[in-house]
Design a protein around this motif. Sequence first.
Motif, PDB file in Angstrom:
ATOM      1  N   LYS A   1       0.819  -1.218   0.000  1.00  0.00           N
ATOM      2  CA  LYS A   1       0.000   0.000   0.000  1.00  0.00           C
ATOM      3  C   LYS A   1       0.851   1.265   0.000  1.00  0.00           C
ATOM      4  O   LYS A   1       0.395   2.319  -0.404  1.00  0.00           O
ATOM      5  N   ARG A   2       2.075   1.165   0.533  1.00  0.00           N
ATOM      6  CA  ARG A   2       2.932   2.353   0.638  1.00  0.00           C
ATOM      7  C   ARG A   2       4.330   2.076   0.099  1.00  0.00           C
ATOM      8  O   ARG A   2       5.313   2.145   0.845  1.00  0.00           O
TER       9      ARG A   2
ATOM     10  N   THR B   1       0.750   2.582   6.904  1.00  0.00           N
ATOM     11  CA  THR B   1      -0.223   2.271   5.855  1.00  0.00           C
ATOM     12  C   THR B   1      -1.365   3.274   5.852  1.00  0.00           C
ATOM     13  O   THR B   1      -1.796   3.751   4.804  1.00  0.00           O
ATOM     14  N   GLU B   2      -1.834   3.630   7.055  1.00  0.00           N
ATOM     15  CA  GLU B   2      -3.006   4.514   7.151  1.00  0.00           C
ATOM     16  C   GLU B   2      -2.659   5.987   6.965  1.00  0.00           C
ATOM     17  O   GLU B   2      -3.427   6.739   6.381  1.00  0.00           O
TER      18      GLU B   2
END
Length: 324
Positions: free
Chosen positions: A76-77, A154-155
């Motif tokens: 995701k990152r 990630t968030e």
Amino acid sequence: MADQAFVTLATNDSYARGAMVLGKSLRNHNTSRKLVALIGPQVSEPCQSVLKRIYDEVRMVDVLDSGDTAHLAMMKRPDLGVTFTKLHCWTLTHYSKCVFMDADTLVLSNIDELFDREELSAAPDPGWPDCFNSGVFVFCPSMETYGKLLQYCTEHGSFDGGDQGVLNGFFSNWATADISKHLPFIYNLSSIAIYTYLPAFKQYGGNAKVVHFLGKTKPWSYTFDPKAKRITGSTHEATAHPTFLLDWWSLFSSAVVPMLQEQYGDQPFHSGCVEGESFPSHAQALQPQLSSEERKEKWEQGQADYMGMDSFDNIKRKLDTFLK
């Protein structure tokens, strides 16, 4: 103190050289703690061998191939690749407490007292003192914290694109919650900051315990003549106080280069040590003259000509003129 360690990270051979000097400086100042180097797969065999002679533990970390939670977070990152690698230090759970130090730091005296501090203790960043600088920090390895850090990555990502943004976001109450977690600046003296507040450096600089070579140009980017004890290189981008640079190079050339030569054997390698090179007396004369606007821009980017036009002595002369 077998369950406490100094930890660093080297993702390539250049940073591995920095880690070698850092490890040697910790040993020279008689640390009683273990030394751990996390390394990336790009670090060559000869460099790995030298690190293994200096460090108690050399551990390969590569989040891209690890298949663990970091790998999932990476999907995701992907922009935070090197950051994820640094966060691996929280997985060293066979230690109860560690001090992380960037590979571009140099220890000037024994700093084992840092292990009396709690997680997350760090020194203020010179650019924004309500943030801590992640070049030196005290932490407690924990798989739970590691998982939470990855989740945070990630968030929320990183506000500066690197580990410092992530860690300041995660340990967000550092600035206000507990002053005992604010390390004195002498434990992470950024070489750039010396020039932004010269009187303070004159007053307190002699007490420095750790110097941090911030900025694009690292100590290993220069060339050193061991006989003449002279440093040359990209002087217009130098971001380090010449005295500390000399300390770094003296240690590298005397203690690290012989070990590297042994490992490389007949293979050629560039140590950066060049004897008898003809040095211009005024290195800055070789640089194109900058307009005052360009010079201001260089300063703002932390790339002043610290060994030439903006040298310590030149700035001091200017200050003295103003103060008279």
